[in-house]
Design an enzyme around this catalytic site. Structure first.
Site, PDB file in Angstrom:
ATOM      1  N   GLU A  79      -4.588   3.246   6.230  1.00 43.36           N
ATOM      2  CA  GLU A  79      -4.416   3.309   4.764  1.00 43.36           C
ATOM      3  C   GLU A  79      -4.892   4.663   4.274  1.00 43.36           C
ATOM      4  OE1 GLU A  79      -5.786   0.431   2.007  1.00 43.36           O
ATOM      5  OE2 GLU A  79      -5.430  -1.264   3.336  1.00 43.36           O
ATOM      6  N   ARG A  95       0.831  -1.213   0.000  1.00 40.61           N
ATOM      7  CA  ARG A  95       0.000   0.000   0.000  1.00 40.61           C
ATOM      8  C   ARG A  95       0.863   1.261   0.000  1.00 40.61           C
ATOM      9  NH1 ARG A  95      -2.027  -3.740  -1.116  1.00 40.61           N
ATOM     10  NH2 ARG A  95      -3.874  -4.810  -0.333  1.00 40.61           N
ATOM     11  N   SER A 131     -11.134  -0.340   3.391  1.00 37.64           N
ATOM     12  CA  SER A 131     -10.247  -0.708   4.492  1.00 37.64           C
ATOM     13  C   SER A 131      -9.561   0.535   5.051  1.00 37.64           C
ATOM     14  CB  SER A 131      -9.191  -1.704   4.016  1.00 37.64           C
ATOM     15  OG  SER A 131      -9.801  -2.887   3.535  1.00 37.64           O
TER      16      SER A 131
END
Length: 338
Positions: free
Chosen positions: A334, A164, A238
């Site tokens: 995130e 990520r 998420s």
């Protein structure tokens, strides 16, 4: 190209949070983007690049020129018997691009179906799901420097992709606007169904020899069953990364919490599902007024309507502290806070 002042960003973020941009411009070509970046009136102004808004949490108004890349197009560069190269505009919907590939039997992105956001934002975050990350199919990323308005092509290696992560979130954060991405896709797809949920869903669909369309449909079904539709309940998918911890630490935790799942990422590191940690800490389904934790997926923080970004940020911080106290693991968001 029109530059608007005091522009509401509520419909430009999937949390559906109210935030007002001092100025807002939608650009539909590299030329329009370059024009505004080198314009003497705007050159010294603070700038904020906003794609699909699916990975951002607004906690305040944005005192800057917000630039929304709306560069479209899916263009074939070349192909051979085995693969095809496509250049895709940053403003294209990621899911629409995946559906284009599935329709034409171009393999490599079907496991990334139904991920919200734009193609331009995808490499910045190195989006991933069900055993696939975008770094697996990206050949290069075209971007324009914000300070000089110059175009640059970043190779896959130069993007410095990580979990990520990419160079656009680290060393070059807020320095470039992604305008296009070139993908290399497989015309003889290799099916990736290593994840148990995908295998289970395909079995429920009575599919024994899946195509990429079958895999895509299975992934879509899984995501719809677990994740709220941002059009119905504000969210950014998420909220936290799945933490990676040393094997020794994982084994120690496993002794204390025998049910703790873990997936090896190397010989010395184990990935632990953040959603499991949050759920076990008692947060699944938690609600405080207009915000909360989704009842089906603890990894998703939600705005039920009229929520405040600072309240979501505080909830996230409280969850981080709760998980750290119980497991000694610090969760990393995130989502980008603005």
């Amino acid at each position: 190209m029109q530059i608007q002042s005091n522009f509401s960003l509520r419909h430009f973020n999937t949390f559906g949070l109210e935030s007002v941009a001092s100025f807002f411009a939608e650009v539909s070509s590299v030329e329009e983007l370059t024009e505004i970046l080198v314009d003497p009136v705007w050159r010294q102004s603070s700038k904020f690049i906003l794609g699909g808004g699916s990975n951002v949490l607004f906690t305040q108004n944005v005192d800057a020129l917000v630039i929304h890349p709306a560069i479209k197009g899916i263009d074939k560069i070349n192909e051979d018997e085995h693969s095809i190269r496509l250049k895709v505009g940053a403003g294209e919907s990621w899911h629409d691009f995946v559906m284009h590939c599935v329709e034409h039997n171009y393999g490599g992105v079907e496991n990334l179906s139904l991920i919200p956001g734009t193609v331009g934002a995808a490499p910045m975050q190195n989006i991933g799901a069900y055993g696939v990350e975008i770094k697996d199919v990206v050949e290069s990323v075209e971007a324009v420097s914000i300070s000089e308005g110059r175009k640059r092509i970043f190779s896959n290696a130069e993007c410095e992709f990580g979990y990520r992560e990419s160079i656009f979130k680290k060393a070059l954060k807020n320095q470039y606007v992604v305008t296009g991405v070139t993908f290399v896709l497989n015309k003889k797809p290799v099916i990736n169904i290593g994840y148990g949920d995908v295998q289970k869903t395909l079995a429920e669909m009575n599919v024994s020899e899946p195509t990429i369309k079958d895999v895509s449909q299975a992934v879509i079904a899984i995501r719809r069953s677990k994740l709220p539709d941002p059009a119905q309940i504000g969210n950014a998918g998420s909220f936290f990364k799945n933490p990676e911890i040393p094997l020794e630490q994982y084994n120690s935790l496993k002794n204390a919490f025998p049910d703790m799942p873990g997936y090896p990422v190397s010989e010395t590191m184990i990935k632990v599902p953040a959603g499991w940690l949050i759920e076990q800490a008692g947060w699944k389904g938690y609600r405080q007024g207009a915000i909360g934790v989704h009842e089906k997926q603890a990894l998703v923080l939600v705005n039920y309507g009229g929520g405040n970004g600072n309240d979501i940020r505080e909830l996230a911080s409280t969850i981080q502290g709760s998980v750290e106290v119980k497991y000694g693991i610090r969760l990393t968001p995130e989502v980008n806070f603005v």
